[in-house]
Design a protein around this motif. Sequence first.
Motif, PDB file in Angstrom:
ATOM      1  N   LEU A   1      67.551 -40.947   4.706  1.00 36.79           N
ATOM      2  CA  LEU A   1      66.306 -40.395   5.267  1.00 36.79           C
ATOM      3  C   LEU A   1      66.534 -38.965   5.773  1.00 36.79           C
ATOM      4  N   TYR A   2      67.736 -38.707   6.262  1.00 35.96           N
ATOM      5  CA  TYR A   2      68.068 -37.373   6.786  1.00 35.96           C
ATOM      6  C   TYR A   2      67.940 -36.317   5.679  1.00 35.96           C
ATOM      7  N   TRP A   3      68.543 -36.610   4.514  1.00 39.94           N
ATOM      8  CA  TRP A   3      68.504 -35.619   3.426  1.00 39.94           C
ATOM      9  C   TRP A   3      67.103 -35.512   2.847  1.00 39.94           C
ATOM     10  N   ASP A   4      66.425 -36.628   2.807  1.00 41.79           N
ATOM     11  CA  ASP A   4      65.050 -36.599   2.301  1.00 41.79           C
ATOM     12  C   ASP A   4      64.165 -35.753   3.222  1.00 41.79           C
ATOM     13  N   PHE A   5      64.396 -35.873   4.525  1.00 42.72           N
ATOM     14  CA  PHE A   5      63.635 -35.093   5.504  1.00 42.72           C
ATOM     15  C   PHE A   5      63.829 -33.592   5.243  1.00 42.72           C
ATOM     16  N   LEU A   6      65.097 -33.209   5.013  1.00 35.29           N
ATOM     17  CA  LEU A   6      65.366 -31.783   4.759  1.00 35.29           C
ATOM     18  C   LEU A   6      64.706 -31.334   3.458  1.00 35.29           C
ATOM     19  N   ALA A   7      64.837 -32.154   2.422  1.00 34.01           N
ATOM     20  CA  ALA A   7      64.271 -31.778   1.124  1.00 34.01           C
ATOM     21  C   ALA A   7      62.743 -31.700   1.209  1.00 34.01           C
ATOM     22  N   ARG A   8      62.153 -32.673   1.873  1.00 33.22           N
ATOM     23  CA  ARG A   8      60.695 -32.757   1.992  1.00 33.22           C
ATOM     24  C   ARG A   8      60.116 -31.553   2.738  1.00 33.22           C
ATOM     25  N   ASN A   9      60.876 -31.056   3.715  1.00 32.92           N
ATOM     26  CA  ASN A   9      60.360 -29.984   4.566  1.00 32.92           C
ATOM     27  C   ASN A   9      61.022 -28.636   4.278  1.00 32.92           C
ATOM     28  N   ASP A  10      61.572 -28.527   3.089  1.00 34.91           N
ATOM     29  CA  ASP A  10      62.289 -27.316   2.685  1.00 34.91           C
ATOM     30  C   ASP A  10      61.470 -26.057   2.987  1.00 34.91           C
ATOM     31  N   GLY A  11      60.229 -26.043   2.550  1.00 32.43           N
ATOM     32  CA  GLY A  11      59.382 -24.854   2.685  1.00 32.43           C
ATOM     33  C   GLY A  11      59.174 -24.447   4.139  1.00 32.43           C
ATOM     34  N   LYS A  12      59.236 -25.413   5.027  1.00 33.06           N
ATOM     35  CA  LYS A  12      58.950 -25.109   6.440  1.00 33.06           C
ATOM     36  C   LYS A  12      60.204 -24.883   7.282  1.00 33.06           C
ATOM     37  N   LEU A  13      61.326 -25.433   6.839  1.00 33.40           N
ATOM     38  CA  LEU A  13      62.500 -25.398   7.709  1.00 33.40           C
ATOM     39  C   LEU A  13      63.642 -24.520   7.205  1.00 33.40           C
ATOM     40  N   ARG A  14      63.661 -24.222   5.921  1.00 33.38           N
ATOM     41  CA  ARG A  14      64.818 -23.495   5.373  1.00 33.38           C
ATOM     42  C   ARG A  14      65.016 -22.147   6.072  1.00 33.38           C
ATOM     43  N   GLY A  15      63.947 -21.512   6.437  1.00 33.54           N
ATOM     44  CA  GLY A  15      64.048 -20.193   7.063  1.00 33.54           C
ATOM     45  C   GLY A  15      64.579 -20.240   8.487  1.00 33.54           C
ATOM     46  N   ASN A  16      64.683 -21.415   9.074  1.00 35.37           N
ATOM     47  CA  ASN A  16      65.153 -21.525  10.464  1.00 35.37           C
ATOM     48  C   ASN A  16      66.648 -21.195  10.510  1.00 35.37           C
ATOM     49  N   PRO A  17      67.029 -20.161  11.280  1.00 38.77           N
ATOM     50  CA  PRO A  17      68.438 -19.735  11.258  1.00 38.77           C
ATOM     51  C   PRO A  17      69.412 -20.839  11.667  1.00 38.77           C
ATOM     52  N   ARG A  18      68.943 -21.803  12.443  1.00 39.49           N
ATOM     53  CA  ARG A  18      69.851 -22.877  12.882  1.00 39.49           C
ATOM     54  C   ARG A  18      69.955 -24.003  11.850  1.00 39.49           C
ATOM     55  N   MET A  19      69.198 -23.876  10.751  1.00 42.92           N
ATOM     56  CA  MET A  19      69.213 -24.936   9.738  1.00 42.92           C
ATOM     57  C   MET A  19      69.984 -24.502   8.486  1.00 42.92           C
ATOM     58  N   GLY A  20      70.456 -23.267   8.488  1.00 39.47           N
ATOM     59  CA  GLY A  20      71.089 -22.714   7.286  1.00 39.47           C
ATOM     60  C   GLY A  20      72.227 -23.576   6.763  1.00 39.47           C
ATOM     61  N   PHE A  21      73.066 -24.034   7.668  1.00 38.95           N
ATOM     62  CA  PHE A  21      74.231 -24.828   7.297  1.00 38.95           C
ATOM     63  C   PHE A  21      73.804 -26.120   6.587  1.00 38.95           C
ATOM     64  N   MET A  22      72.771 -26.769   7.124  1.00 38.54           N
ATOM     65  CA  MET A  22      72.316 -28.038   6.540  1.00 38.54           C
ATOM     66  C   MET A  22      71.729 -27.812   5.141  1.00 38.54           C
ATOM     67  N   TYR A  23      70.961 -26.719   4.984  1.00 42.10           N
ATOM     68  CA  TYR A  23      70.394 -26.462   3.660  1.00 42.10           C
ATOM     69  C   TYR A  23      71.476 -26.078   2.649  1.00 42.10           C
ATOM     70  N   LYS A  24      72.527 -25.448   3.136  1.00 37.21           N
ATOM     71  CA  LYS A  24      73.642 -25.138   2.218  1.00 37.21           C
ATOM     72  C   LYS A  24      74.249 -26.440   1.700  1.00 37.21           C
ATOM     73  N   SER A  25      74.411 -27.415   2.589  1.00 43.42           N
ATOM     74  CA  SER A  25      74.958 -28.709   2.157  1.00 43.42           C
ATOM     75  C   SER A  25      74.011 -29.375   1.163  1.00 43.42           C
ATOM     76  N   LEU A  26      72.724 -29.280   1.444  1.00 41.46           N
ATOM     77  CA  LEU A  26      71.738 -29.878   0.526  1.00 41.46           C
ATOM     78  C   LEU A  26      71.822 -29.201  -0.851  1.00 41.46           C
ATOM     79  N   ASP A  27      71.953 -27.888  -0.814  1.00 43.16           N
ATOM     80  CA  ASP A  27      72.000 -27.136  -2.075  1.00 43.16           C
ATOM     81  C   ASP A  27      73.227 -27.504  -2.921  1.00 43.16           C
ATOM     82  N   ARG A  28      74.280 -27.925  -2.249  1.00 41.36           N
ATOM     83  CA  ARG A  28      75.511 -28.260  -2.987  1.00 41.36           C
ATOM     84  C   ARG A  28      75.422 -29.625  -3.682  1.00 41.36           C
ATOM     85  N   MET A  29      74.396 -30.398  -3.373  1.00 42.67           N
ATOM     86  CA  MET A  29      74.304 -31.754  -3.951  1.00 42.67           C
ATOM     87  C   MET A  29      73.957 -31.724  -5.439  1.00 42.67           C
ATOM     88  N   ASN A  30      74.631 -32.557  -6.208  1.00 40.81           N
ATOM     89  CA  ASN A  30      74.282 -32.601  -7.625  1.00 40.81           C
ATOM     90  C   ASN A  30      73.047 -33.474  -7.862  1.00 40.81           C
TER      91      ASN A  30
END
Length: 510
Positions: free
Chosen positions: A457-486
């Motif tokens: 659910l954690y990763w789905d939450f990030l993916a679902r809200n990509d457009g709204k949360l990716r720009g948050n400077p404190r979320m950069g690390f989490m989106y990098k991890s998401l981006d690395r997923m195959n």
Amino acid sequence: MKLRLILGDQLTSSISSLSDVSKGDLILMCEVRQEATYVKHHKKKITFLFSAMRHFAGDLKQQGLNVRYVGYDDPNNTGSLLEEVRTALNLHSCDEVIVTKPSEYRLLDELQTWAEILPVPVVLRDDDRFLSSQSEFNLWANGRKQLRMEYFYREMRRKYSILMDAGGPIGGQWNYDAENRKPPANGLDIPETYKETPDEITQDVIALVETHFSDHFGDLFPFHFAVTRDQALAALDEFIARRLRLFGDYQDAMIQGEPWMYHSHIALYLNCGLLNPLECVERAEAAFHRGDAPLNAAEGFIRQILGWREYVRGIYWLKMPDYKVANFLGADRALPDFYWSGDTQMNCMRQCITETKQNAYAHHIQRLMVLGNFALLAGLHPDEVNEWYLLVYADAFEWVELPNVSGMILFADGGLLASKPYAASGSYINKMSNYCGSCKYKPTVKNGPTACPFNYLYWDFLARNDGKLRGNPRMGFMYKSLDRMNDEKRQAIQDDCRRFFNAMQANEKV
Ligand code: FAD
Ligand code: DLZ
Ligand code: SF4
């Protein structure tokens, strides 16, 4: 002769509506359907407030004051505050109604119309029981891009000279939170919470609640809350003497079968006026100076009251009524039934919901990182989550509940209160509790039927809200991890979420 209306969370003898009371005035207090059912409050919450109201009315009478107290099952009870005021005005020749402003927007909004409806002037006085007035808070907030609690808190420390030394914070730091994240240890000797035996007044209220509110959430028995100021002070003193010492160390820890931990359990007394915030802060500070509590504990506790409590109230009045409809993430899922029954395989959720049902209490991390975290990750609609939190806890009033729910747990305000969502996977709960050991799911398994749902659910939450949360400077690390997923991993997450949500929606046990 003045009519002075006292509401159920105004049980303070120095409240502004009584500041100039005289023996010739009429004080009105009433147990009304309107307030007892605007949400279906936990049975213990209603019992606590009605009993505390009755005891408070008794104290006022003992002081020789003239109190009209309308009980819930009084045959002439109209069920509404306005009608009770009207009835009292008809029976007595009062030339003015005086009320301290209600703590909730909903009721203030209503009371502001009374002047046009009633035949006498209605005076609304400020509630001066808080340590920061609304105008002071607005001044602090004015022009700031971000309203961070930490900076507000430092000003409050200076204003009240709490834990200060030559103009700076004692110990050289303002905040000792880094020391306050110990995981649960084995063999802790956790003291019992304060327990009061119900007297005759409380027993009458218990019978009344059993009769009229049997369909409300929660267990009525056993009932042990304090219901008078003296008892609430005893509960506070017991906390200072027995639990404050380890409050900081285990502030974030959760242990199966230990709902109370080292917390104070005083929010319900503070919020209805039996305790005042400064006396709680000062007693903790004195314990530190006596050497009875370490700095991380005293500072941590004081920050909750001098900082967080005042800050969320400031935010509430600054942002209402818009705050109530905020839904930045567009969350729209219905609250699952297990929030009411506790009937889920997720042991952490089952524990926290069951304890909430039993005690009308859960401590902060249970509310935030288990119950709230799930609501955030699953995308539950803010209205449904807010209603749940407002009715299940004995300390819940909208001014404090709404900013904590919409701001702190759901990020529905888009980051006004929290700089990033408090989203966490199962590993956080596994680190800070011993819940996972008794769970059907495994916190270390990321996908598949045995995986902890918080993980996918954690990763789905990030993916679902990509457009709204990716720009948050404190979320950069989490989106990098998401981006690395195959793609395979992403597909597994999607499949797990679909299976989980389908089962949840179909009311299967998840
Ligand atoms: P302790 O942990 O001993 O803290 C001491 C005191 O600090 C509390 O009694 C309370 O007055 C104050 N405090 C601590 N944290 C906060 C906070 N975040 N906001 C405001 N005051 C705080 N608190 C309420 O009083 N009413 C609510 O309806 C409420 N709803 C909440 C909902 C959510 C989702 C979350 C995350 C927190 C909520 N809180 C609420 C804040 C906090 O969880 C409770 O105040 C606390 O758990 C009450 O238990 P305690 O008295 O043992 O607190
Ligand atoms: C929470 C509550 C409940 C359950 N019942 C009453 C009541 O019967 N009479 C009353 O005056 N107040 C009650 N309260 C507290 C009020 O809801 C509270 O004062 C308002 O929400 C504050 O705006
Ligand atoms: Fe909660 Fe997951 Fe741990 Fe189970 S495994 S208790 S669901 S965090």
